[in-house]
Write an enzyme that holds these catalytic residues in place. Structure first.
Site, short mmCIF file in Angstrom:
data_model
loop_
_atom_site.label_atom_id
_atom_site.label_comp_id
_atom_site.label_asym_id
_atom_site.label_seq_id
_atom_site.Cartn_x
_atom_site.Cartn_y
_atom_site.Cartn_z
N THR A 192 0.83 -1.19 0.00
CA THR A 192 0.00 0.00 0.00
C THR A 192 0.87 1.25 0.00
O THR A 192 1.70 1.44 0.89
CB THR A 192 -0.92 0.02 1.23
N GLN A 223 -2.83 -5.31 -9.13
CA GLN A 223 -3.57 -5.99 -8.07
C GLN A 223 -4.90 -5.27 -7.85
O GLN A 223 -4.94 -4.06 -7.60
CB GLN A 223 -2.80 -6.00 -6.75
N TYR A 248 -9.38 -7.65 3.47
CA TYR A 248 -10.22 -6.83 2.61
C TYR A 248 -11.45 -7.64 2.16
O TYR A 248 -11.68 -8.75 2.63
CB TYR A 248 -9.39 -6.30 1.44
N ARG A 263 -4.34 -13.64 -4.55
CA ARG A 263 -3.56 -13.58 -3.30
C ARG A 263 -4.43 -14.02 -2.13
O ARG A 263 -5.57 -13.58 -1.98
CB ARG A 263 -3.05 -12.15 -3.07
N GLY A 306 8.88 -7.60 -0.01
CA GLY A 306 8.12 -6.39 0.29
C GLY A 306 8.98 -5.31 0.92
O GLY A 306 9.64 -4.55 0.22
N THR A 307 8.99 -5.25 2.25
CA THR A 307 9.66 -4.14 2.93
C THR A 307 11.14 -4.04 2.60
O THR A 307 11.68 -2.94 2.51
CB THR A 307 9.47 -4.25 4.46
#
Length: 363
Positions: A28, A104, A182, A230, A323-324
């Site tokens: 995000t 996505q 979500y 996902r 990711g991070t």
């Protein structure tokens, strides 16, 4: 390179020949225009990962309709032609660098971080936890409105039409976001889905909407376009959640998804290499491979090359998503290949703006 050669072998993901097994995880960012249009800052952000060697890039979650799917302020959309067209420079820039990019598609459901509309969800169940201050939210979540059958059909169609727009402007594929709490994950999760119709009750019924989304997308984009999905247990607002029936639920979920013919399954856990349910048991990625027979992307604390290598080596996953660690090392692939040291993660870069370690916040 020889030490991590399995990470840098090519992989055929349906029609896409990927140069390596390393994927940029969706994260995000909330750096779009208030209207949901992608912008030049996002072009620079995504291009940097393509230059850095990532074989496949998955975008941040993009909302599919303008009525009630947007989770965050300044989140990008693909709900109309103008929003779709705004992504074209991003897609073209990534592809010019030899990268592949997947959109996505994400519907917020109950996890809405603003007050612009009343959220909708499978049931009128207030989300646990609090809104995310880093993403513009504050206080408790609102109680969502239970979706009618007509609203479910509209949500399914919004995913399909957004996928078609993504294909038309050049994305290499789409990924359905059915993870992390979500909307679609709210249907899968027992405590957020109290429905008594065909979308609630048993695990087979709770996964149904995801299957129908995949089928609807496949019907409009055709059999050869890449369509992934996902899946997770944990959520942004319920980090520790596990499926109640353990591997039994995993079997049902992954078999049902496979029947809808997605191109791959993307599992995300806090630590992808940790057993999903019982000590010494299989990882969620391994269960996805076992019960779907599909290519699997695994995500979760795989920024250390050794952890990523072992997951591929074990056969648990075909590709690994970073990711991070990629936020501070957008050239993660190139660095690991060249034996260079990786920069340690800095929590500053979790701030959801499209910027990277070597750039201060771009305005």
């Amino acid at each position: 390179m020889s030490k991590y050669s399995n990470l840098f072998s090519t992989f055929q993901l349906e029609s896409l020949k990927l140069p390596n097994r390393v994927v940029l995880s969706p994260m995000t960012r909330t750096s779009a225009e208030p209207s949901g249009l992608a912008n030049e800052r996002m072009v620079r952000y995504y291009t940097r990962f393509a230059k850095g060697g990532f074989g496949l890039i998955i975008t941040e979650g993009i909302y599919p309709d303008t009525v009630n799917s947007q989770s965050y302020e300044n989140q990008p959309g693909i709900a109309n032609d103008a929003q779709a067209e705004s992504w074209r420079p991003v897609v073209q820039a990534v592809q010019r660098e030899g990268g592949k990019i997947v959109a996505q598609l994400m519907h917020a459901g109950a996890l809405v971080q603003h007050d612009r509309f009343t959220p909708i969800a499978p049931s009128a169940v207030k989300p646990v936890g609090k809104k995310l201050e880093d993403h513009g939210g504050s206080g408790e979540f609102a109680v969502p409105k239970e979706m009618t059958q007509e609203e479910i059909r509209k949500a399914i169609d919004s995913f399909a039409q957004s996928a078609l727009r993504a294909k038309q402007i050049g994305f290499d594929g789409v990924e359905v976001h059915a993870a992390n709490g979500y909307l679609l994950d709210q249907f899968i999760t027992d405590y957020t889905n109290h429905r008594t119709d065909e979308y609630g009750g048993s695990t087979e019924r709770r996964i149904r909407i995801v299957v129908e989304v995949l089928e609807a997308i496949r019907a409009v984009v055709g059999p050869d376009y890449m369509v992934g999905v996902r899946i997770s247990q944990g959520k942004v607002n319920d980090f520790q959640h596990k499926w109640a029936n353990g591997e039994t639920d995993a079997k049902i979920i992954f078999e049902q998804l496979a029947a809808a013919s997605p191109s791959y399954i993307h599992t995300t856990e806090y630590k992808a290499f940790v057993p999903a349910f019982v000590e010494d048991g299989p990882t969620l990625a391994k269960l996805a491979k076992r019960y779907s027979g599909l290519p699997v992307i695994a995500n979760g604390k795989l920024g250390e090359p050794e952890a990523a290598k072992l997951l591929i080596e074990s056969g648990d996953a075909d590709l690994i998503a970073i990711g991070t660690s990629a936020l501070v090392n957008p050239d993660w692939v190139n660095k690991v290949q060249e034996g260079k040291e990786l920069i340690p993660f800095d929590h500053y870069f979790l701030h959801p703006i499209a910027t990277l370690k070597e750039e201060e916040v771009i305005v």
